[in-house]
Design an enzyme around this catalytic site. Structure first.
Site, short mmCIF file in Angstrom:
data_model
loop_
_atom_site.label_atom_id
_atom_site.label_comp_id
_atom_site.label_asym_id
_atom_site.label_seq_id
_atom_site.Cartn_x
_atom_site.Cartn_y
_atom_site.Cartn_z
N ASP A 218 -58.11 -6.18 16.95
CA ASP A 218 -57.79 -6.68 18.28
C ASP A 218 -58.40 -5.68 19.27
O ASP A 218 -58.64 -4.52 18.92
CB ASP A 218 -56.26 -6.74 18.42
CG ASP A 218 -55.83 -7.05 19.83
OD1 ASP A 218 -56.40 -7.98 20.42
OD2 ASP A 218 -54.95 -6.35 20.36
N ASP B 185 -51.47 -4.86 17.50
CA ASP B 185 -50.30 -4.15 18.02
C ASP B 185 -48.97 -4.65 17.47
O ASP B 185 -47.92 -4.15 17.83
CB ASP B 185 -50.29 -4.17 19.55
CG ASP B 185 -50.18 -5.59 20.11
OD1 ASP B 185 -49.85 -6.52 19.35
OD2 ASP B 185 -50.42 -5.76 21.31
N ASP C 227 -50.08 -10.18 18.01
CA ASP C 227 -50.99 -10.29 16.87
C ASP C 227 -50.26 -10.57 15.56
O ASP C 227 -50.87 -10.52 14.49
CB ASP C 227 -51.80 -8.99 16.73
CG ASP C 227 -52.74 -8.79 17.90
OD1 ASP C 227 -53.34 -9.78 18.34
OD2 ASP C 227 -52.87 -7.64 18.36
#
Length: 638
Positions: free
Chosen positions: A331, A525, A529
């Site tokens: 991410d 995180d 996600d």
């Protein structure tokens, strides 16, 4: 049931007369009434120390299984009952074989138990480092309150050199804090008002007051201990293979033992006693204790070692998946980048003046870009100027008078009719190509400078991704951000492939597609996600301050730093490699030991009595545990 240690001490003390007789024998001496002494002491050893092996073997037999205790039980029982028969028929007795096999097997188990306890308690011992009490602020008084009586919401004062009692948030003061015991971070971390603090970490140089947010079992340290316990008690899939092998291994050893007896007695004309000793030695040396210890000991030590490095491995299955990894997907926001906009460039003839004007106008704004400009001004120690006639143009920017001059700060829509030099226009285009948000600063109708703002990469992101690329792993960025911004960040940190403009709910779908031809780890995180973390072969959740109870990730990083990803993968791979090495040596040991015990090398003088077979078996188990403990000394690249 008595502990291994008590059973070992009892069997060792009771076997001393047998040891004395063995020492005296080469000198033609013998203890008076040795056979009766041997019968009594060995019977006590069998009843007090060896009986649990027999009981375990019988329980397994009733369920149509065979375990490690089966071989010990059969070996000691055969030697013991044969010696009773031999004693009453005037034949040589071998009570010492039954007694010393028990002693040596228990010796190995005592050392194994001690080593395993040390490994499993290594992280739990962190709890002993907690502060015993805390200085709670009650009005104008400071009262010492025991740790167990602290409550959420308590205001706690911490002086230099004191330990922070529980998790909380600083409400007054600032300090540098040593968090190495929890995060693995060697450098002190500076904490200000509003920052989280972690219980049991050490306050170094300032006095501050914080509000308790988590106490007791909810604290970060308690969560770490609980997660590591679960990991150490979990089973890696490779353990299932070991258990299956053990099911077949024990019956095969029994067949090998019977064949050894038959070949020596029937085919080679040996005495029944000698043939029996070879058969018992095969049973004892083949006991697969080392095989059974190979996986759990490495898992226990490896997960404990990882926790001390700020990496929480939540179960054994993760280790095997990491070993097969071919791609790591990241991410962007908050993982590769800081997660908040920061000023990256100031383009102007007088950079300090431009920053001062922009910060003065943005002082009252709550916009994230305004926060970035104010943070930069604070870091540069810029003095803010008073403003008058403040006007806000929604979606465009702001204007105000400063020192009787009309000053403006805004985007391209605000400066359409303002004068912009060719040099500043070129700089603007270049910053735009880099995916940065550009703010124009000017006086009257003239733009005098540009401020570029971006969610910048963390300091260690580039180094971490370079290390992963060197390991041959494919690195991918998966983000909801605009393609231009994502590609600029990816280029800066060294990621080759970018998938941009993806909604959080769609990330899992992209991970599924990648999994068709890659073994994928996803780093995020742990909040928006979560679907992607769960879908990936390995989910690596970045630590979120004082809350590490993230169910989505198989690995949790205590420090919000991509070097932790490198550390996590290395520790996982080294732990799994140690498991495979342990299994290799456990198998090799049996492959070499069984032929020697069966007497195949008797022609060259190489034989093993049941007692020495027991000692060799114990040493093999100890060697596997020692091999696992070496994980505590492995060197990491970061």
């Amino acid at each position: 049931m008595m502990s291994y240690k008590k059973r070992f001490i009892i069997s060792l003390v009771l076997s001393l007369p047998l040891l004395v007789d063995m020492v005296m024998m080469p000198f033609g001496l013998m203890l008076p009434a040795y056979n009766w002494i041997a019968l009594v002491t060995t019977t006590l050893i069998m009843a007090l120390s060896a009986y649990p092996f027999w009981r375990s073997a019988w329980a397994s037999f009733k369920h149509h299984h065979a375990n490690m205790d089966t071989l010990v039980a059969i070996g000691t029982a055969v030697a013991y009952f044969y010696s009773i028969f031999a004693m009453f028929t005037d034949r040589p007795v071998y009570f010492e074989s039954a007694a010393f096999v028990t002693v040596f097997v228990l010796l190995g188990q005592v050392i194994e138990e001690s080593m395993r306890d040390n490994a499993s308690s290594a992280v739990e011992k962190l709890l002993d480092l907690q502060a015993k009490d805390a200085d709670v602020v009650l009005g104008d008084k400071i009262v010492k309150v025991p740790l167990a009586k602290l409550k959420v919401g308590d205001l706690i004062r911490v002086k230099p050199g004191q330990k922070i009692a529980v998790d909380g948030v600083i409400v007054k003061g600032n300090s540098s804090i040593d968090e190495s015991m929890v995060t693995g971070e060697s450098m002190p971390v500076r904490k200000e008002v509003g920052d989280d603090v972690i219980g049991s970490t050490l306050n170094l140089d300032g006095t501050f007051t914080f509000k308790a947010s988590k106490v007791g079992e909810d604290t970060l340290l308690a969560q770490i201990v609980e997660l590591v316990k679960k990991a150490q008690n979990s089973h890696a899939p490779i353990q299932k293979l070991t258990d299956k092998i053990s099911d077949y291994f024990v019956p095969l050893v029994m067949i090998a033992s019977i064949l050894t007896f038959v070949i020596w007695y029937v085919c080679l004309g040996s005495t029944p006693v000698q043939a029996l000793l070879y058969a018992v030695a095969v049973i004892v040396i083949a006991c697969p204790c080392a095989l059974g210890l190979a996986t759990p000991t490495a898992l226990m030590v490896g997960t404990g070692r990882s926790a001390r490095a700020g990496v929480l491995i939540k179960n054994g299955e993760v280790l095997e998946e990491v070993d097969r990894l071919t791609a790591v997907v990241f991410d962007k926001t908050g993982t590769i980048t800081e997660g908040k906009p920061v000023v990256t460039d100031i383009v102007a003839e007088n950079e300090k003046e431009v920053l001062q004007l922009a910060a003065s106008l943005e002082e009252a704004s709550e916009h994230p870009l305004a926060s970035a400009i104010l943070a930069k001004a604070k870091a540069e120690k810029v003095t803010l100027l008073p403003t008058a006639d403040f006007i806000s143009y929604q979606g465009k920017g702001v204007c105000a008078n400063i020192s009787n001059k009309a000053v403006f700060v805004g985007n391209k829509h605000l400066v359409k009719e303002k004068a912009l030099s060719e040099k500043l226009k070129e700089s603007y285009d270049k910053l735009q190509e880099q995916g940065k948000t550009v703010v124009f600063v000017g006086e009257a109708k003239q733009v005098i400078g540009l401020i570029a703002i971006q969610d910048a990469p963390k300091k260690t992101s580039k180094e971490a991704i370079e290390l992963l690329n060197k390991k041959g792993l494919k690195t991918v960025m998966l983000t909801g951000d605009a393609p231009k911004v994502a590609e600029a960040i990816a280029k800066e940190v060294g990621i080759k492939e970018v998938i941009a403009g993806v909604l959080p709910a769609e990330k899992a779908k992209y991970i599924e597609e990648l999994k068709e031809h890659e073994t994928v780890a996803f780093v995020g995180d742990g909040i928006n996600d979560a679907p992607a973390l769960t879908t990936a072969d390995v989910g690596i959740a970045m630590g979120s301050g004082t809350d590490i109870a993230i169910e989505s990730g198989g690995i949790v990083l205590m420090k919000n730093d991509l070097l932790g990803v490198v550390r996590a993968l290395e520790l996982s791979q080294k732990t799994f490699a140690r498991i495979k090495l342990n299994l290799f040596w456990a198998f090799i040991y049996n492959v070499i030991g069984i032929p020697i015990a069966a007497g195949l090398f008797v022609g060259v003088g190489l034989t093993l009595s049941p007692a020495f077979a027991g000692l060799a078996m114990a040493l093999s188990s100890i060697s596997v545990v020692l091999s696992s403990l070496l994980l505590n000394r492995v060197k990491l690249s970061v």
